[in-house]
Each structure stands twice: as C-alpha cells, then as structure tokens.
Design an enzyme around this catalytic site. Structure first.
Site, PDB file in Angstrom:
ATOM      1  N   GLY A 174       0.747  -1.246   0.000  1.00 45.00           N
ATOM      2  CA  GLY A 174       0.000   0.000   0.000  1.00 45.00           C
ATOM      3  C   GLY A 174       0.774   1.289   0.000  1.00 45.00           C
ATOM      4  CD  GLU A 230       0.459  -9.268   1.396  1.00 46.21           C
ATOM      5  OE1 GLU A 230      -0.420  -8.468   0.986  1.00 46.21           O
ATOM      6  OE2 GLU A 230       0.190 -10.371   1.859  1.00 46.21           O
ATOM      7  N   PRO A 231       4.765  -5.198  -0.560  1.00 46.00           N
ATOM      8  CG  PRO A 231       7.020  -4.562  -0.698  1.00 46.00           C
ATOM      9  CD  PRO A 231       6.089  -5.511   0.013  1.00 46.00           C
ATOM     10  N   GLY A 232       4.063  -3.576  -3.663  1.00 45.50           N
ATOM     11  CA  GLY A 232       4.001  -3.783  -5.101  1.00 45.50           C
ATOM     12  C   GLY A 232       4.452  -2.511  -5.784  1.00 45.50           C
ATOM     13  NE  ARG A 233       0.405   2.472  -6.024  1.00 47.81           N
ATOM     14  CZ  ARG A 233      -0.628   2.518  -6.871  1.00 47.81           C
ATOM     15  NH1 ARG A 233      -0.494   3.088  -8.037  1.00 47.81           N
ATOM     16  NH2 ARG A 233      -1.797   2.008  -6.537  1.00 47.81           N
ATOM     17  NE  ARG A 256      -2.177   3.223 -11.420  1.00 48.36           N
ATOM     18  CZ  ARG A 256      -2.041   4.404 -10.881  1.00 48.36           C
ATOM     19  NH1 ARG A 256      -1.419   5.349 -11.524  1.00 48.36           N
ATOM     20  NH2 ARG A 256      -2.521   4.646  -9.690  1.00 48.36           N
ATOM     21  CB  CYS A 275     -13.147   4.270 -30.771  1.00 47.45           C
ATOM     22  SG  CYS A 275     -12.170   3.873 -32.198  1.00 47.45           S
ATOM     23  CD  GLU A 276     -14.087   3.447 -24.304  1.00 48.74           C
ATOM     24  OE1 GLU A 276     -14.299   4.063 -23.240  1.00 48.74           O
ATOM     25  OE2 GLU A 276     -14.144   2.218 -24.413  1.00 48.74           O
TER      26      GLU A 276
HETATM   27  N1  LLP Z   1      -1.392  -6.959  -0.934  1.00 50.97           N
HETATM   28  C1  LLP Z   1      -2.682  -7.086  -1.313  1.00 50.97           C
HETATM   29  C2  LLP Z   1      -3.519  -8.069  -0.637  1.00 50.97           C
HETATM   30  C3  LLP Z   1      -3.191  -6.280  -2.330  1.00 50.97           C
HETATM   31  O1  LLP Z   1      -4.459  -6.418  -2.699  1.00 50.97           O
HETATM   32  C4  LLP Z   1      -2.346  -5.338  -2.968  1.00 50.97           C
HETATM   33  C5  LLP Z   1      -2.856  -4.483  -4.031  1.00 50.97           C
HETATM   34  C6  LLP Z   1      -1.002  -5.251  -2.551  1.00 50.97           C
HETATM   35  C7  LLP Z   1      -0.567  -6.066  -1.518  1.00 50.97           C
HETATM   36  C8  LLP Z   1      -0.022  -4.307  -3.162  1.00 50.97           C
HETATM   37  O2  LLP Z   1      -0.335  -2.975  -2.946  1.00 50.97           O
HETATM   38  P1  LLP Z   1       0.691  -1.807  -3.388  1.00 50.97           P
HETATM   39  O3  LLP Z   1       1.929  -1.927  -2.549  1.00 50.97           O
HETATM   40  O4  LLP Z   1       0.997  -2.014  -4.828  1.00 50.97           O
HETATM   41  O5  LLP Z   1      -0.059  -0.566  -3.151  1.00 50.97           O
HETATM   42  N2  LLP Z   1      -4.691  -1.059  -9.851  1.00 50.97           N
HETATM   43  C9  LLP Z   1      -4.596  -0.061  -8.813  1.00 50.97           C
HETATM   44  C10 LLP Z   1      -4.041  -0.605  -7.522  1.00 50.97           C
HETATM   45  C11 LLP Z   1      -4.742  -1.855  -7.030  1.00 50.97           C
HETATM   46  C12 LLP Z   1      -4.170  -2.429  -5.757  1.00 50.97           C
HETATM   47  C13 LLP Z   1      -4.638  -3.814  -5.551  1.00 50.97           C
HETATM   48  N3  LLP Z   1      -4.069  -4.473  -4.426  1.00 50.97           N
HETATM   49  C14 LLP Z   1      -3.789   1.129  -9.340  1.00 50.97           C
HETATM   50  O6  LLP Z   1      -3.369   1.121 -10.504  1.00 50.97           O
HETATM   51  O7  LLP Z   1      -3.603   2.116  -8.633  1.00 50.97           O
END
Ligand code: LLP
Length: 411
Positions: free
Chosen positions: A237, A271-274, A310, A340-341
C-alpha cells in the site's frame, strides 16, 4: 534512474530515443537498478525483525521482473493460480509465497496446496471450510492467516481503499476472533498468522499505524484463547511520487512505526508492489499526429488506455515528458491515444514543450499496474517490454502480432 544528459532523457545509461528506435513504440521500459534499489530499501528496513518481503506480483507479473525479485530473495504475494504459476516459474521458493483473494476457486486452492505455498490469507468462513476440506482430501495441512478488515479508510481513490467497512475484503473486524476459534477446530488447518491490507497509493503512515493497532488487539485476544500467531502480514500500500510536490514516506519510516506496535517475538510479512516497481517502469510513446480541435491542442500518440488504464480508470496522474529537450516554448495539450473513447487519455491539459510528429514522449512511473492491467481492446496487440541494466537493454517481452490476437480462437 531517469535523467537528462544534455538534451536527451536517459534511463540508467541508455538514451530513451535509442530504445524507441531499436524496439519501436509503444514500449514499456524498466530499470533493473531501480528495482534493486527499491527492494533493498525494504530489506534494510526489515533488518531488525524476522520476516519476508513478498512482492505483490499483481503489480507487474512479467517473468523477467519476477526473476530479478526472486533472485534478490523476495517472496511473493499472489492472488490467483496464474500468479502462483508465474512465480514458481520465475524461481520463487514456494515456501515464500502467500496467497490472498476473496474468490479462490477449489482448483486454485488445490494447486496452491500441491505447490506447497507458505500460507493462504483467508477472507471468509466459507473459504476456510473449503480449504480445510481440500487439504483433508489431499492429506495435507494448510497454513493460514485470516485477512481481517480493520475498518480504516485511508486517503486514496475509493476503488483501491480495501480496508474500510463495507468493502468485500477480509473477515469483518467484529468476527475476527470467532474466525480464529473456528479455525482452531479444523483438522487440516494450521493457523500461522494474521493479515490486513488497507489499500494502495497511500502517502501517510498514520492509517497504517491505526490499522496495526486494531490488528494488535485481535492478536492479543486470539492469543488469550490459547492460540499463537507468529506472522503479522501487513499487506502493501505504500504510495509513490507521481506528481511534483507529493511527499512519500520511506519504507523504513513505515516499517519501524509498524514494528513498534507489535511484540518483539513476531515475524513480519510486507507485500509491497507499487513501491517496488512503480517508478522503475515507464511507457514510451510516439506522437503520431497533432491537431487543434475546439480550441484545444491534442497530441495523438500510439499509447492507448488499453496499454495503461490508470488515467482513465482512477483519474491517475502520470507525468509526461518529451525524451528530447529541443524546445523551450510550452503549449497546453491533451495527450491522447488511438482508442475510440473520449476517456482514452494519458494526460489532460499538460503544459508540454512543443513536440513534432514522430517525436517520442515518456509516460513516467507506469511500472506498477501498467502492463499488468493492459488489454487488447480495439484489437491492439500487447506491447513490447524492455529491461535496462546499466548500458544494456534486453527485450523481455516481444511485441505481440496480429496472429497472437486470434491464437486461442476456435473459428
Ligand atoms: N497486498 C494485497 C492483498 C493487495 O491487494 C495489494 C494491491 C497489494 C498487496 C499491493 O499494494 P501496493 O503496494 O501495490 O499498493 N490497480 C490499482 C491498484 C490496485 C491495488 C490492488 N491491491 C492502481 O493502478 O492504482
């Protein structure tokens, strides 16, 4: 790892205009060094406690990127059988894989058990029953954590706030202890942790701490009932800086605040992603046409909302820069795609230096939820992806062909 040298924008030591010429556009371009540095920041922040950094691979599930992270010792946060498959293929140790999601199918649960993943993050009582049954049939014990909804509402887009009351995620806060007591009676379930995830692109530490404190209360109550929770899985998050002026807390700041909420004998999962891949990837586009319409200037590029959804879906801001500094004079323009939007845009009302037809633009910080959320809408083949490491570039995903578009169709 993006910087101008003289008039050219570089990613690491490669000119973006050279990448465009060699691989064509539109193309996702990633910096390996940025990925490593982002991951190392988390690793350093974790040194004081035992635990795992599980890359949320829904953010970007490109095999080459997963391989880099597996090689750095990351675990993986997965959300489908397909993600587990990709992670195993990329070399993640199954005992470092966690699996969340409100809608796990019986087939996915069986596949996860067969793959010997570390832990299921269970999101309902019914899911617990199914996991117990399938594990029993397979003569296995399933490690679980309950994903608890802590009822916290962080300041982010409502579509990506997941820990507030009334969302579909997790076990309702008031049922948390009951869930653990139910799990205690299940023969094929072994309780190892607790999980929460409050949302994404969060730029303050406070909501994370509020959630942690609420989770700590549940941990205490569960442990008073004779159970032991060894892992605290704090979800992901943490946001990134998309726009000038945005302030982003560091992983160290976030993690040390969370550590201070829990007892020292706990192990942690993040659980970092972004914040691992977001600023490491960018989308390279070519200006196809320019036009004035209704008193507005439009730059029509070869990047569409199917390639990066996004801006359309969340009104998200991605800074857009020409890869060559050629002119000083700026014009207010909408940067749009060929779909086309009217919702097909990368940026609206942007003050951009004048660019000519055929010149390149970079849509920055598109590494997270960019390629992963792309589609073939308007029958546009998925893009090429390129990884940069120092002076080297490597094609990590071929641009798809028209044939690929119909590959699985039975005509
Ligand atoms: N853990 C769980 C259970 C999650 O559902 C998510 C993201 C993460 C970790 C990773 O979160 P992060 O560190 O990336 O914030 N598509 C959207 C974001 C959707 C997030 C979904 N869950 C966007 O483009 O902003």
């Amino acid at each position: 790892m993006l910087k101008f040298r003289n008039d050219d924008l570089y990613i690491e030591n490669v000119k973006l205009s050279d990448i465009a010429k060699e691989y064509g556009t539109s193309t996702y371009v990633y910096s390996k060094q940025q990925i490593i540095s982002n991951f190392e920041n988390y690793k350093k922040a974790m040194v004081l406690r035992d635990g795992l950094i599980c890359f949320a691979c829904k953010t970007n599930s490109s095999g080459a990127i997963l391989k880099i992270l597996a090689g750095l010792g990351a675990g993986a946060d997965t959300t489908s059988g397909g993600e587990i498959y990709r992670c195993l293929k990329a070399g993640f140790n199954p005992s470092n894989i966690v699996y969340a999601g409100v809608g796990k199918t019986a087939e996915e649960i069986e596949y996860a058990l067969k793959s010997k993943i570390f832990m299921f993050n269970v999101e309902s009582f019914e899911e617990l029953d199914i996991i117990d049954k399938i594990a029993g049939k397979m003569k296995r014990k399933a490690n679980i954590a309950f994903r608890i909804n802590p009822y916290v509402n962080p300041d982010t887009h409502s579509y990506i706030a997941t820990g507030k009351k009334g969302t579909k995620f997790g076990i309702p806060y008031e049922d948390a202890v009951k869930a653990y007591l139910t799990a205690k009676k299940k023969k094929n379930i072994s309780v190892v942790g607790i999980h929460y995830h409050i949302g994404s692109q969060i730029l303050e530490v406070e909501p994370f701490v509020v959630a942690a404190k609420k989770i700590k209360k549940i941990v205490d109550e569960v442990e008073m009932n004779g159970m032991w929770i060894s892992y605290i899985d704090c979800g992901g998050g943490l946001g990134i800086k998309y726009e000038k002026g945005e302030k982003v807390p560091s992983p160290k700041c976030l993690i040390s605040e969370i550590f201070s909420v829990f007892d020292k004998d706990k192990k942690f999962i993040f659980e970092p992603g972004r914040s691992i891949i977001g600023n490491a990837g960018h989308l390279l586009a070519k200006v196809l046409y320019r036009k004035m319409s209704g008193g507005k200037s439009f730059l029509i590029t070869d990047v569409g909302m199917n390639d990066l959804i996004r801006p359309t879906l969340y009104d998200a801001y991605h800074e857009i820069v020409p890869v060559k500094k050629t002119r000083v004079k700026k014009v207010r323009s909408d940067v749009v795609g060929p779909i086309c939007e009217s919702g097909d845009f990368m940026g609206k009302d942007r003050m951009l230096p004048i660019v000519d037809q055929g010149e390149y633009l970079l849509v920055t910080c598109a590494g997270a939820y960019g390629a992963a959320m792309s589609s073939e809408y308007n029958s546009r083949p998925p893009l090429a992806e390129v990884l940069v490491d120092g002076k080297q570039t490597k094609l990590i995903r071929k641009r798809a062909s028209y044939k690929d578009l119909v590959f699985n169709e039975i005509l």
